[in-house]
Scaffold this motif. Structure first.
Motif: not given
Length: 189
Positions: A46-57, A40-44, A22-26
């Protein structure tokens, strides 16, 4: 009797733990034309879920980004993703005193080149089981909008059309790639 109980417990632990990373989940991020434009990469945390976004265009400038209630990214309008993820039944907007939705995120900025690289937090969300789990039922999705979220307007921040979408499911790994243009490069061959 003791050995039967140990066997049953071992089996239950094995079943509940197998195949559920479940974590990290890409997840792959797609535009309205169905082209892969990022991840989009989601990582559990202690303070919630971190959301990393990498996009182009993307169009240069700020874009609203939210978690939506269904893991369906059917273009070109991505309406299949449903409304914002709001299991606690609050109002929309990070600046709303009666909000915010669990799925409300700060805006992301795309550079003049159309690239966006952001790290955001969902403080009330989790990837574990529970009411605010992004993986409850079938899952959820991440949607990027054409304009910025104003942080207050109901029901969605007046952020414009849905221009990109990523499905958040336990099966998201199937479409995994570290380079947002990898799929496009394979299609050109």
């Amino acid at each position: 009797m003791k050995f039967v109980l140990i066997g049953v417990l071992t089996t239950l632990l094995t079943i509940t733990g197998c195949g559920e990373k479940r974590s990290p989940l890409e997840s792959a991020l797609y535009n309205q034309a169905g082209d892969r434009i990022g991840t989009v990469t989601l990582t559990e945390q202690p303070g919630g879920v971190e959301v990393k976004v990498k996009a182009e265009g993307l169009e240069a400038g700020p874009h609203g980004i939210h978690i939506h209630e269904f893991p369906k990214c059917e273009g070109p309008d991505f309406k299949s993703a449903g409304n914002h993820f709001n299991p606690t039944q609050k109002k929309h907007g990070l600046m709303n005193q009666k909000g915010a939705h669990v799925g409300d995120l700060p805006n992301i900025d795309a550079e003049s080149s159309g690239m966006a690289d952001a790290k955001l937090m969902l403080p009330e969300a989790t990837l574990k089981d529970g009411q605010t789990s992004l993986l409850r039922k079938e899952g959820t999705s991440v949607v990027i909008h054409s304009g910025p979220d104003d942080g207050m307007s109901q029901p969605a921040g007046d952020s414009g059309d849905r221009v990109a979408c990523a499905e958040i499911t336990l099966n998201s790994e199937k479409a995994k790639a570290s380079d947002p243009t990898e799929l496009n490069k394979k299609q050109e061959k």
